[in-house]
Write a protein that holds these residues in place. Structure first.
Motif, PDB file in Angstrom:
ATOM      1  N   THR A  66     -95.265  28.818  -1.834  1.00 25.21           N
ATOM      2  CA  THR A  66     -94.169  29.683  -2.274  1.00 25.21           C
ATOM      3  C   THR A  66     -94.567  31.155  -2.134  1.00 25.21           C
ATOM      4  OG1 THR A  66     -93.408  28.010  -3.846  1.00 25.21           O
ATOM      5  CG2 THR A  66     -92.656  30.274  -4.192  1.00 25.21           C
ATOM      6  N   LEU A  67     -93.714  31.921  -1.445  1.00 23.09           N
ATOM      7  CA  LEU A  67     -93.945  33.351  -1.279  1.00 23.09           C
ATOM      8  C   LEU A  67     -93.038  34.169  -2.190  1.00 23.09           C
ATOM      9  CD1 LEU A  67     -94.197  33.543   2.632  1.00 23.09           C
ATOM     10  CD2 LEU A  67     -96.043  33.323   0.968  1.00 23.09           C
ATOM     11  N   ALA A  68     -91.826  33.672  -2.458  1.00 26.38           N
ATOM     12  CA  ALA A  68     -90.870  34.390  -3.300  1.00 26.38           C
ATOM     13  C   ALA A  68     -89.825  33.387  -3.792  1.00 26.38           C
ATOM     14  CB  ALA A  68     -90.208  35.520  -2.516  1.00 26.38           C
ATOM     15  N   ILE A  69     -88.911  33.885  -4.602  1.00 21.18           N
ATOM     16  CA  ILE A  69     -87.844  33.059  -5.152  1.00 21.18           C
ATOM     17  C   ILE A  69     -86.495  33.692  -4.793  1.00 21.18           C
ATOM     18  CG2 ILE A  69     -86.790  32.118  -7.238  1.00 21.18           C
ATOM     19  CD1 ILE A  69     -89.461  30.858  -6.637  1.00 21.18           C
ATOM     20  N   ALA A  70     -85.553  32.854  -4.365  1.00 23.20           N
ATOM     21  CA  ALA A  70     -84.188  33.313  -4.104  1.00 23.20           C
ATOM     22  C   ALA A  70     -83.289  32.814  -5.233  1.00 23.20           C
ATOM     23  CB  ALA A  70     -83.688  32.781  -2.762  1.00 23.20           C
ATOM     24  N   PRO A  71     -82.739  33.709  -6.067  1.00 21.04           N
ATOM     25  CA  PRO A  71     -81.892  33.283  -7.184  1.00 21.04           C
ATOM     26  C   PRO A  71     -80.608  32.603  -6.726  1.00 21.04           C
ATOM     27  CG  PRO A  71     -82.607  35.568  -7.440  1.00 21.04           C
ATOM     28  CD  PRO A  71     -82.928  35.161  -6.044  1.00 21.04           C
ATOM     29  N   GLY A 117     -76.675  35.388  16.937  1.00 23.50           N
ATOM     30  CA  GLY A 117     -77.299  34.173  17.433  1.00 23.50           C
ATOM     31  C   GLY A 117     -78.796  34.112  17.219  1.00 23.50           C
ATOM     32  N   GLY A 118     -79.426  35.251  16.943  1.00 24.22           N
ATOM     33  CA  GLY A 118     -80.861  35.268  16.727  1.00 24.22           C
ATOM     34  C   GLY A 118     -81.268  34.911  15.316  1.00 24.22           C
ATOM     35  N   ILE A 119     -80.304  34.709  14.434  1.00 28.78           N
ATOM     36  CA  ILE A 119     -80.592  34.301  13.052  1.00 28.78           C
ATOM     37  C   ILE A 119     -80.196  32.840  12.937  1.00 28.78           C
ATOM     38  CG2 ILE A 119     -80.212  34.806  10.617  1.00 28.78           C
ATOM     39  CD1 ILE A 119     -79.238  37.583  11.452  1.00 28.78           C
ATOM     40  N   ARG A 120     -81.173  31.941  12.864  1.00 26.57           N
ATOM     41  CA  ARG A 120     -80.910  30.529  13.066  1.00 26.57           C
ATOM     42  C   ARG A 120     -80.729  29.720  11.788  1.00 26.57           C
ATOM     43  NH1 ARG A 120     -79.324  30.237  18.160  1.00 26.57           N
ATOM     44  NH2 ARG A 120     -79.852  28.013  18.182  1.00 26.57           N
ATOM     45  N   SER A 121     -80.861  30.331  10.633  1.00 24.83           N
ATOM     46  CA  SER A 121     -80.725  29.567   9.406  1.00 24.83           C
ATOM     47  C   SER A 121     -80.423  30.506   8.247  1.00 24.83           C
ATOM     48  CB  SER A 121     -82.011  28.774   9.128  1.00 24.83           C
ATOM     49  OG  SER A 121     -81.913  28.038   7.923  1.00 24.83           O
ATOM     50  N   ILE A 122     -79.974  29.924   7.132  1.00 24.62           N
ATOM     51  CA  ILE A 122     -79.793  30.677   5.899  1.00 24.62           C
ATOM     52  C   ILE A 122     -81.021  30.480   5.024  1.00 24.62           C
ATOM     53  CG2 ILE A 122     -77.303  30.326   6.066  1.00 24.62           C
ATOM     54  CD1 ILE A 122     -77.616  28.327   3.686  1.00 24.62           C
ATOM     55  N   ILE A 123     -81.054  31.152   3.884  1.00 26.41           N
ATOM     56  CA  ILE A 123     -82.086  30.919   2.866  1.00 26.41           C
ATOM     57  C   ILE A 123     -81.374  30.397   1.627  1.00 26.41           C
ATOM     58  CG2 ILE A 123     -83.811  31.982   1.372  1.00 26.41           C
ATOM     59  CD1 ILE A 123     -84.414  33.960   3.587  1.00 26.41           C
ATOM     60  N   SER A 124     -81.668  29.174   1.258  1.00 24.89           N
ATOM     61  CA  SER A 124     -81.025  28.561   0.098  1.00 24.89           C
ATOM     62  C   SER A 124     -81.718  28.988  -1.188  1.00 24.89           C
ATOM     63  CB  SER A 124     -81.059  27.033   0.211  1.00 24.89           C
ATOM     64  OG  SER A 124     -80.365  26.601   1.361  1.00 24.89           O
ATOM     65  N   ALA A 125     -80.986  28.911  -2.279  1.00 23.71           N
ATOM     66  CA  ALA A 125     -81.535  29.267  -3.585  1.00 23.71           C
ATOM     67  C   ALA A 125     -82.741  28.399  -3.904  1.00 23.71           C
ATOM     68  CB  ALA A 125     -80.460  29.106  -4.657  1.00 23.71           C
ATOM     69  N   GLY A 126     -83.754  29.031  -4.487  1.00 18.25           N
ATOM     70  CA  GLY A 126     -84.965  28.301  -4.851  1.00 18.25           C
ATOM     71  C   GLY A 126     -86.208  28.959  -4.287  1.00 18.25           C
ATOM     72  N   LYS A 127     -87.241  28.160  -4.086  1.00 16.52           N
ATOM     73  CA  LYS A 127     -88.501  28.670  -3.560  1.00 16.52           C
ATOM     74  C   LYS A 127     -88.334  29.052  -2.090  1.00 16.52           C
ATOM     75  CE  LYS A 127     -91.387  25.870  -6.654  1.00 16.52           C
ATOM     76  NZ  LYS A 127     -92.439  24.815  -6.725  1.00 16.52           N
ATOM     77  N   VAL A 128     -88.886  30.207  -1.726  1.00 19.20           N
ATOM     78  CA  VAL A 128     -88.845  30.670  -0.336  1.00 19.20           C
ATOM     79  C   VAL A 128     -90.275  30.656   0.206  1.00 19.20           C
ATOM     80  CG1 VAL A 128     -88.152  32.505   1.238  1.00 19.20           C
ATOM     81  CG2 VAL A 128     -86.856  32.118  -0.873  1.00 19.20           C
ATOM     82  N   THR A 129     -90.482  29.979   1.312  1.00 16.60           N
ATOM     83  CA  THR A 129     -91.806  29.777   1.877  1.00 16.60           C
ATOM     84  C   THR A 129     -91.886  30.317   3.300  1.00 16.60           C
ATOM     85  OG1 THR A 129     -91.276  27.621   2.838  1.00 16.60           O
ATOM     86  CG2 THR A 129     -91.964  27.648   0.523  1.00 16.60           C
ATOM     87  N   LYS A 239     -94.630  40.556  -0.118  1.00 22.00           N
ATOM     88  CA  LYS A 239     -94.636  41.786  -0.921  1.00 22.00           C
ATOM     89  C   LYS A 239     -93.700  41.721  -2.122  1.00 22.00           C
ATOM     90  CE  LYS A 239     -95.508  44.728   3.139  1.00 22.00           C
ATOM     91  NZ  LYS A 239     -94.945  45.802   3.993  1.00 22.00           N
ATOM     92  N   ILE A 240     -92.795  40.758  -2.133  1.00 21.33           N
ATOM     93  CA  ILE A 240     -91.758  40.743  -3.163  1.00 21.33           C
ATOM     94  C   ILE A 240     -91.845  39.468  -3.981  1.00 21.33           C
ATOM     95  CG2 ILE A 240     -90.222  42.173  -1.760  1.00 21.33           C
ATOM     96  CD1 ILE A 240     -88.665  39.673  -1.031  1.00 21.33           C
ATOM     97  N   ASP A 241     -91.236  39.499  -5.173  1.00 21.02           N
ATOM     98  CA  ASP A 241     -91.152  38.307  -6.003  1.00 21.02           C
ATOM     99  C   ASP A 241     -89.811  37.613  -5.863  1.00 21.02           C
ATOM    100  OD1 ASP A 241     -93.710  38.733  -7.167  1.00 21.02           O
ATOM    101  OD2 ASP A 241     -92.855  40.199  -8.545  1.00 21.02           O
ATOM    102  N   THR A 242     -88.766  38.407  -5.663  1.00 18.25           N
ATOM    103  CA  THR A 242     -87.404  37.877  -5.640  1.00 18.25           C
ATOM    104  C   THR A 242     -86.701  38.300  -4.363  1.00 18.25           C
ATOM    105  OG1 THR A 242     -87.315  38.052  -8.053  1.00 18.25           O
ATOM    106  CG2 THR A 242     -85.234  37.727  -6.895  1.00 18.25           C
TER     107      THR A 242
END
Length: 255
Positions: A66-71, A117-129, A239-242
């Motif tokens: 885990t690098l950060a958290i997405a609320p 087209g260069g952004i291939r996915s979203i970031i879902s809420a939860g742990k971001v790795t 560098k970030i927590d959230t």
């Protein structure tokens, strides 16, 4: 037999032997192939599994840390002219590339444009790795900084306004009136100046001939930062927590 005749015979024999050893032209005449199904009939080879296992476990450990958290979810379809995921991506590249570009060239980075087209996915809420960074950017794309003059900038702005897809920008604000006509363009808080050049960070894939987003046919200069887009994302997450991002007023059409 005279010595001269003997030498001549040896000479002719040697030439003949060398000529016969010359490689002949070979041409491909046939290719055979067959389909090898990858299905449940295949079984693991224990020796290979045992050999690969330590490497696979280490890679998974690194990718899944885990690098950060997405609320909340960071999406690609939550705004009419800009999106939270596009804004996150562009903001990350702007923040992480600015010091790199300044150190390498002594010049300031003005803004960022990334194609949808260069952004291939979203970031879902939860742990971001780190695995999320590979999902968002699975390609080995580097960040390039392109210098554009006023005419090329106008083409870029026009392309962004008229595009059917929502491309990501950062460091730039585009405002349209109620009819969809251009009202203002600000870059780093200052009005667009057609008499100067601007440095825009983007993907080297677009610069090197990928699907153009409308302005790379006329450039003043291009600088390869040797900085992977994916690594910029990972460096930022460390560098970030959230992780936060939202639809904002960087590109809007007035009601």
């Amino acid at each position: 037999m005279s010595i001269l005749n003997f030498k001549q015979i040896v000479l002719f024999a040697t030439i003949g032997l060398l000529a016969s050893c010359q490689p002949k032209d070979q041409h491909l005449s046939k290719i055979d192939g067959k389909l090898l199904p990858i299905d449940s009939t295949l079984t693991q080879v224990d020796s290979i599994v045992s050999f690969v296992s330590p490497f696979r476990n280490r890679i998974n450990q690194i990718l899944d840390s885990t690098l950060a958290i997405a609320p909340e979810d960071i999406n690609l379809d939550d705004g009419p002219r800009n999106t939270s995921m596009g804004n996150f991506m562009a903001d990350v590249i702007l923040e992480e590339t600015r010091p790199v570009f300044l150190k390498q060239t002594g010049k300031e980075l003005d803004f960022v444009v990334m194609n949808r087209g260069g952004i291939r996915s979203i970031i879902s809420a939860g742990k971001v790795t780190a695995r999320h960074a590979f999902e968002v950017m699975p390609f080995e794309n580097y960040i390039a900084v392109v210098e554009l003059d006023g005419a090329a900038m106008r083409k870029l702005i026009s392309f962004l306004i008229n595009s059917s897809r929502i491309h990501a920008i950062a460091g730039m604000q585009i405002v349209l009136d109620r009819s969809g006509h251009l009202e203002s363009v600000n870059i780093n808080g200052s009005p667009f100046d057609e008499n100067r050049t601007y440095h825009v960070a983007t993907s080297d894939y677009l610069v090197q001939g990928g699907p153009s987003i409308g302005f790379f046919d006329e450039i003043v200069s291009v600088h390869d930062t040797q900085y992977l887009v994916r690594n910029a994302i990972i460096d930022h997450l460390k560098k970030i927590d959230t992780v936060t991002a939202q639809v904002d007023d960087r590109f809007i059409q007035k009601n």
